[in-house]
Design a protein around this motif. Structure first.
Motif, PDB file in Angstrom:
ATOM      1  N   THR A  95      11.689  15.531 -29.886  1.00 23.77           N
ATOM      2  CA  THR A  95      10.309  16.033 -30.021  1.00 23.77           C
ATOM      3  C   THR A  95       9.319  14.960 -29.593  1.00 23.77           C
ATOM      4  N   LEU A 155       1.297  16.832 -20.526  1.00 24.25           N
ATOM      5  CA  LEU A 155       2.474  17.528 -20.033  1.00 24.25           C
ATOM      6  C   LEU A 155       2.494  17.470 -18.517  1.00 24.25           C
ATOM      7  N   LYS A 206       8.429  20.738 -16.122  1.00 20.07           N
ATOM      8  CA  LYS A 206       9.718  20.820 -16.803  1.00 20.07           C
ATOM      9  C   LYS A 206      10.823  20.368 -15.857  1.00 20.07           C
ATOM     10  N   TYR A 213      10.980  19.160 -21.249  1.00 18.89           N
ATOM     11  CA  TYR A 213       9.609  18.991 -20.772  1.00 18.89           C
ATOM     12  C   TYR A 213       9.374  17.540 -20.372  1.00 18.89           C
ATOM     13  N   ARG A 243      11.359  19.573 -27.078  1.00 12.99           N
ATOM     14  CA  ARG A 243      10.268  20.233 -27.822  1.00 12.99           C
ATOM     15  C   ARG A 243       9.020  19.348 -27.742  1.00 12.99           C
ATOM     16  N   VAL A 244       7.853  19.999 -27.582  1.00  8.31           N
ATOM     17  CA  VAL A 244       6.577  19.248 -27.561  1.00  8.31           C
ATOM     18  C   VAL A 244       5.631  19.865 -28.574  1.00  8.31           C
ATOM     19  N   VAL A 292       1.327  27.044 -20.959  1.00 10.50           N
ATOM     20  CA  VAL A 292       0.680  27.194 -22.268  1.00 10.50           C
ATOM     21  C   VAL A 292      -0.712  27.782 -22.045  1.00 10.50           C
ATOM     22  N   ILE A 325       7.060  24.751 -27.318  1.00  6.79           N
ATOM     23  CA  ILE A 325       5.815  23.966 -27.356  1.00  6.79           C
ATOM     24  C   ILE A 325       4.928  24.565 -28.455  1.00  6.79           C
TER      25      ILE A 325
END
Ligand SMILES: Cc1cc2nc3c(=O)[nH]c(=O)nc-3n(C[C@H](O)[C@H](O)[C@H](O)COP(=O)(O)OP(=O)(O)OC[C@H]3O[C@@H](n4cnc5c(N)ncnc54)[C@H](O)[C@@H]3O)c2cc1C
Length: 466
Positions: free
Chosen positions: A10, A120, A123, A128, A141-142, A285, A306
């Protein structure tokens, strides 16, 4: 900066009120975690928000208590505020918390805590990419926790007058003789009152019809009254269109042509989410029209794995909501049942005395078509308020009469920020409103009046017309 790995489970971008706690939680479960925080440890709340303002509020409170103690038979002559000393005390408190927090995370054996701006960057397969400076790290995971920031309103010339905001105001060493505050919502009122007590002649300019526009107008009016009684000038319907220097001071011009002079201007006219430079488009996103990141009840964004926590998700604008976001997400990732759906809004406005709020306003309950019973009660009739000689304000209980449930409350006045918790707990437990009439409370407290206040609830005629 300690980067223990290049590949993480993460990565948390933004070390606001959710990020560090989540990092500790996931680290304790054996995850490889990194936190990127571009500025001082603690984000807005610790450095320029809740805590420094409440430290200075305590100085303002002491000054006001001393100046008004005569009504209690206590005479304090020549009260002065040394703003530099008040600011120094604030800095010592905040500095201590900031130092212990940053030392803990910066020297952590397993959490990578990096003081840098990150974003970000697309990917690679199922991980990511996150870039900072000229480096790239990856994670499956972000979590985004970048907060929000104040924005100046579109006023001609505002950038030419060295206007203050909640960062710069908190470091002034003297109170400006005349302080003009643009914005009459929570931050403008809190800061305006503190600096008025520090010695500034404060004028609050609010473009809308009443201060605290999200509150019921009569509650807002009651708050405006006690601020005005202290000598603060409040102008509603005052839309500032131009700002200019005049001599050593400033002049603001309203849309009706009226001009008002001051020495400094404080901008407290709204905040926007820090979502525009996070590389969101590189990973899909989405945000709403105002820039808040779209999330579901577990804070999942429109991209898999995310998440967005805190002010940036638009599900709260408070430290306690951001902190709870992290608890909910941590529980969810561990397979728990918690979610943000049904979370009851609750907050305080730290005017002095404060406003404690939970759930719906009366206007919101009417608009929702609820069959409302409402109890309104003057704080002046509460024994404890009379004993302490702090009588401004009022209490409002908004009850769904058909379901026998409290759906909202406002406690404006002495200890309102604490009393509201008993009402918020009742709503959290989905208990019957009738319990307010039968519970045993301690005498003499403000809360002991809740049964009395509840007993005055009457059907709200206006809710039938909504
Ligand atoms: C004057 C004032 C008084 C307030 N008083 C109260 C109060 O009494 N009670 C209350 O509950 N709330 C209060 N608030 C609101 C509270 O401060 C915020 O709701 C709270 O800090 C929310 O935090 P957050 O977790 O969203 O992020 P924040 O605390 O805003 O922190 C986010 C951090 O992330 C950093 N960041 C952003 N983008 C990046 C990036 N790309 N890379 C690395 N770092 C990044 C930011 O610089 C910031 O330091 C107040 C706010 C203000 C301005």
């Amino acid at each position: 900066m300690t980067l223990h790995h290049e590949q993480f489970d993460t990565i948390i971008i933004g070390g606001g009120q959710a990020g560090p706690g989540l990092a500790s939680n996931l680290d304790a479960r054996g995850e490889k975690v990194a936190v990127f925080q571009e500025s001082a440890f603690g984000g807005t709340c610790l450095n320029d928000g809740c805590r420094p303002t409440k430290a200075l509020r305590a100085s303002g409170h002491a000054a006001h208590a001393a100046r008004t103690a005569g009504r209690l038979g206590v005479h304090v002559d020549g009260v002065t505020v040394n703003v530099a000393e008040a600011v120094e005390r604030k800095d010592e408190l905040i500095g201590g918390w900031r130092q212990s927090g940053s030392e803990y995370y910066e020297n952590h054996d397993t959490i990578s805590y990096v003081t840098a701006r990150a974003r970000l960057a697309g990917k690679d397969g199922d991980v990511y990419r996150v870039e900072f400076g000229d480096r790239i790290v990856t994670a499956r995971r972000v979590v985004l926790n970048p907060g929000a920031r104040s924005v100046p309103p579109p006023i001609d010339g505002l950038d030419q007058i060295d206007a203050l905001d909640h960062h710069t105001l908190l470091d002034l060493k003297e109170a400006p003789p005349r302080l003009l505050v643009i914005g009459g919502s929570y931050i403008g009122l809190e800061l305006g009152q503190i600096w008025s007590r520090f010695g500034s002649r404060v004028t609050i300019l609010q473009s809308g019809e009443h201060v605290m526009p999200r509150e019921d107008p009569d509650i807002a009016a009651a708050a405006a009254r006690f601020l005005e009684d202290e000598g603060i000038e409040i102008r509603t319907g005052a839309r500032v269109v131009r700002a200019e220097r005049s001599g050593d001071g400033v002049t603001l011009t309203m849309d009706d042509g009226e001009r008002i002079d001051g020495d400094r201007v404080l901008i407290a006219a709204g905040r926007v989410p820090n979502s525009e430079d996070l590389g969101l488009d590189t990973v899909g996103v989405e945000t709403d029209a105002r820039g808040y990141i779209t999330t579901d009840e577990h804070f999942l964004t429109t991209a898999p794995d995310i998440y967005a926590l805190g002010d940036v998700n638009g599900r709260g604008a408070f430290t306690h909501t951001s902190y709870q976001d992290h608890e909910i997400l941590a529980d969810h990732l561990a397979g728990g049942e918690r979610s943000a759906s049904g979370r009851i809004p609750t907050y305080a406005v730290f005017t002095d005395p404060p406003l404690g709020r939970v759930g719906m306003t009366l206007a919101e309950a009417r608009a929702a078509g609820i069959t409302v019973s409402v109890a309104d009660y003057e704080m002046a009739s509460v024994t404890r308020a009379a004993l302490d000689g702090i009588t401004p304000g009022m209490v409002r209980l908004v009850v769904d009469a058909e379901r026998d449930r409290l759906v909202g409350a406002a406690v404006l006045g002495l200890h309102g920020d604490e009393v509201i918790h008993s009402l918020s707990m009742l709503m959290h437990l989905d208990g019957p409103a009738l319990a307010l009439g039968t519970w045993l409370a301690i005498h003499p407290t403000v809360a002991e009046f809740l049964p009395t206040i509840y007993a005055t609830a009457e059907p709200d005629s206006a809710s039938d017309d909504a």
